[in-house]
Design a protein around this motif. Structure first.
Motif, short mmCIF file in Angstrom:
data_model
loop_
_atom_site.label_atom_id
_atom_site.label_comp_id
_atom_site.label_asym_id
_atom_site.label_seq_id
_atom_site.Cartn_x
_atom_site.Cartn_y
_atom_site.Cartn_z
N TYR A 102 -44.64 40.14 30.48
CA TYR A 102 -45.78 40.20 29.51
C TYR A 102 -45.74 41.50 28.64
CZ TYR A 102 -46.93 35.95 32.36
OH TYR A 102 -46.96 34.72 32.95
N PRO A 144 -50.48 36.83 36.78
CA PRO A 144 -50.16 35.47 36.13
C PRO A 144 -49.57 34.45 37.06
CG PRO A 144 -49.15 37.33 35.05
CD PRO A 144 -49.89 37.89 36.14
N GLN A 174 -52.65 40.75 24.72
CA GLN A 174 -51.63 40.11 25.38
C GLN A 174 -50.76 39.53 24.17
OE1 GLN A 174 -52.49 37.48 28.66
NE2 GLN A 174 -50.20 36.75 28.49
N THR A 187 -52.05 33.35 30.52
CA THR A 187 -52.86 33.97 29.97
C THR A 187 -53.67 34.79 31.16
OG1 THR A 187 -53.34 32.67 28.05
CG2 THR A 187 -54.98 34.25 28.56
N GLU A 212 -47.35 38.43 24.62
CA GLU A 212 -46.37 37.71 25.17
C GLU A 212 -46.51 37.19 26.76
OE1 GLU A 212 -41.58 37.99 25.69
OE2 GLU A 212 -42.57 38.42 23.62
N GLY A 213 -46.08 36.37 27.05
CA GLY A 213 -46.30 35.78 28.74
C GLY A 213 -46.61 34.39 28.55
N SER A 214 -46.17 33.86 29.65
CA SER A 214 -46.33 32.26 29.86
C SER A 214 -47.63 31.96 30.48
CB SER A 214 -45.16 31.74 30.79
OG SER A 214 -43.92 32.04 30.34
#
Length: 189
Positions: free
Chosen positions: A158, A152, A87, A93, A89-91
């Motif tokens: 993501y 998420p 992973q 986990t 990218e993404g706000s």
């Protein structure tokens, strides 16, 4: 004098980089692997990341499955031993149920063949490693099914970086690209 030393050093560097590969026959495979003199193995033609999809793109959703589809070239030169999915990218986990990971292979137009694989996680890098035993022969399409504990919490794009590895003690990973999954807030539904 300095010019001759530079010329000799350049020649040696060129020879080290472009030395012909040593082809090695892997005993458990009908395909040969390309191995350089330094012991690193490479794909002749790397696999291709075809698609990344999810069965649910809602935030907080339970029971989703993420599918990563990889096509191995028929003239790859070696089988596919393992894949890493990180992973990038993404706000939030995404946590996966490692023991639930499934994978299968298929030829064009044929039935799916389950693959035996082992999945591990490096929590520091958020990287999943999926190792196939035996390696997947060249010319197959491989679909990896990952099961998140839940989607998420935060909406957005993501990105999951996918890298493929041939067999060998020093395999060279080939970055295949990013699987892009977009999640939307549950309040939009």
């Amino acid at each position: 004098m300095l010019h001759k030393k530079t010329l000799v050093a350049s020649f040696l560097l060129f020879a080290a980089i472009f030395s012909p590969p040593v082809v090695r026959d892997w005993s458990n495979s009908s395909v040969q692997a390309v191995q350089l003199r330094d012991g690193k193995t490479y794909f002749l033609h790397p696999p291709t990341l075809i698609d990344a999809t999810t069965t649910s793109n809602r935030t907080h959703a339970w029971g989703a499955t993420y599918y990563f589809t990889i096509q191995t070239a028929s003239d790859a030169g070696e089988p596919l031993q393992s894949v890493t999915i990180a992973q990038n990218e993404g706000s939030d986990t995404v946590a996966f149920q490692l023991g639930e990971t499934l994978a299968y292979a298929q030829d064009a137009g044929s039935d799916r063949t389950p693959l035996i694989s082992k999945t591990t996680l490096n929590p520091e890098t958020r990287t999943l490693s999926i190792v196939f035993d035996p390696p997947v022969p060249a010319g197959k399409t491989v679909v990896i099914s990952l099961y998140p504990s839940r989607n998420p919490r935060y909406e957005g794009v993501y990105l999951f970086g996918v890298t493929a590895f041939p067999p060998g003690s020093q395999p060279h990973g080939q970055f295949l690209g990013y699987g892009r999954l977009h999640f939307y807030s549950s309040s939009r539904w």
